[in-house]
Design an enzyme around this catalytic site. Structure first.
Site, PDB file in Angstrom:
ATOM      1  N   CYS A  96      56.052  62.426   7.669  1.00  0.00           N
ATOM      2  CA  CYS A  96      54.695  62.521   7.679  1.00  0.00           C
ATOM      3  C   CYS A  96      54.164  63.613   6.619  1.00  0.00           C
ATOM      4  O   CYS A  96      54.284  63.242   5.270  1.00  0.00           O
ATOM      5  CB  CYS A  96      54.259  63.015   8.877  1.00  0.00           C
ATOM      6  SG  CYS A  96      52.511  63.088   9.477  1.00  0.00           S
ATOM      7  N   HIS A 203      56.793  59.793  13.791  1.00  0.00           N
ATOM      8  CA  HIS A 203      57.531  60.842  14.876  1.00  0.00           C
ATOM      9  C   HIS A 203      58.483  59.976  16.144  1.00  0.00           C
ATOM     10  O   HIS A 203      58.154  58.803  16.295  1.00  0.00           O
ATOM     11  CB  HIS A 203      56.494  61.861  15.278  1.00  0.00           C
ATOM     12  CG  HIS A 203      55.669  62.559  14.167  1.00  0.00           C
ATOM     13  ND1 HIS A 203      56.396  63.481  13.597  1.00  0.00           N
ATOM     14  CD2 HIS A 203      54.578  62.368  13.698  1.00  0.00           C
ATOM     15  CE1 HIS A 203      55.595  63.932  12.348  1.00  0.00           C
ATOM     16  NE2 HIS A 203      54.467  63.164  12.645  1.00  0.00           N
TER      17      HIS A 203
HETATM   18  N1  GLN Z   1      48.390  66.857   8.167  1.00  0.00           N
HETATM   19  C1  GLN Z   1      48.857  65.668   7.939  1.00  0.00           C
HETATM   20  C2  GLN Z   1      47.971  64.539   8.249  1.00  0.00           C
HETATM   21  O1  GLN Z   1      47.378  64.839   9.213  1.00  0.00           O
HETATM   22  C3  GLN Z   1      50.220  65.469   8.383  1.00  0.00           C
HETATM   23  C4  GLN Z   1      50.156  65.438   9.945  1.00  0.00           C
HETATM   24  C5  GLN Z   1      51.656  65.282  10.391  1.00  0.00           C
HETATM   25  O2  GLN Z   1      52.645  65.747   9.785  1.00  0.00           O
HETATM   26  N2  GLN Z   1      51.782  64.799  11.569  1.00  0.00           N
HETATM   27  O3  GLN Z   1      47.804  63.572   7.593  1.00  0.00           O
END
Ligand code: GLN
Length: 243
Positions: A96, A203
């Protein structure tokens, strides 16, 4: 001490660890232990040097926009060393936010742009109003299933991101989306494979839920360090867990 050891760097593990991304290291250790390999992990965070020759695997987890801004600033000082590690086929899992920051830039939910380090060719935009309407929400969230076209393996996970990532030169998708949104909700790609870098929005964490991928990446890391052993054959004896 085990005869075979892997040194892992958990990059910004104190800032980038959304939904327990550290579980990916626990999963690698679970499989490694069953074939007599010890896994040592070390936090490499703000102001620490990342030594490209010191590690056999790197985890760069996800984070929220604020943490990504802090990390993006520090990451510049590690860019050359990370590029060397990646170009020398160092295995790395980027989840992510970590995946986003290895690319050129990332547009955040508030419209501002954060520079990535551009060691890979993807970039990340935010949602336009039109896309928010089409996708019925401002984030790409939910359960996701993808299929890797080369191996035929299917991977399951959970995604929750605002950023929409588009792959670039030399980058292949980790898989094709069969359910869920993936990198951008539009082109059916999810994640990335570049050299031995695996990037993903999953995740869950991805290695605990997808033992087949964990074993594949572990075999890659071990073969790179200890080429005289048939690691794949050893890992074939170990059942892949799925959750
Ligand atoms: N802030 C980033 C997004 O929402 C990554 C989010 C995350 O790592 N879950 O795109």
């Amino acid at each position: 001490m085990a005869d075979y050891q892997l040194q892992l760097a958990h990059l910004y593990g104190d800032l980038m660890n959304t939904y327990g991304d550290y579980g990916n290291i626990i999963a690698l250790r679970y499989y490694a232990k069953q074939i007599g390999v010890e896994i040592n992990d070390q936090l490499v965070s703000l102001d620490d040097r990342f030594d490209p020759k010191a590690y056999d695997f790197v985890l760069f987890g996800g984070g929220q926009d604020y943490e990504e801004t802090v990390v993006a600033h520090d990451l510049k000082s590690k860019a050359d060393d990370l590029k060397e590690y990646i170009e020398n086929d160092g295995p790395l899992l980027a989840v992510c936010g970590g995946f986003q920051l290895l690319g050129h830039y990332m547009e955040m939910a508030d419209g501002s742009t954060v520079d990535g380090i551009g060691v890979m060719d993807h970039y990340t935009t935010n949602m336009t109003d039109d896309q928010v309407k089409t996708l019925k929400g401002s984030r790409l969230t939910g359960d996701i299933v993808i299929k890797n076209n080369e191996t035929g393996e299917e991977y399951h996970g959970f995604e929750n991101h605002q950023g929409r990532t588009f792959l670039g030169k030399g980058e292949k998708a980790l898989g094709t989306v069969t359910a869920g949104q993936g990198n951008n909700g539009m082109d059916k790609t999810e994640g990335v494979i570049y050299h031995n870098v695996y990037g993903s929005y999953f995740h869950g964490p991805i290695f605990t839920r997808n033992g087949n991928l964990a074993k594949r990446v572990l075999a890659t890391a071990l073969t790179r360090k200890y080429p005289d052993v048939d690691w794949q054959a050893k890992l074939d004896q170990v059942p892949a867990e799925t959750f």
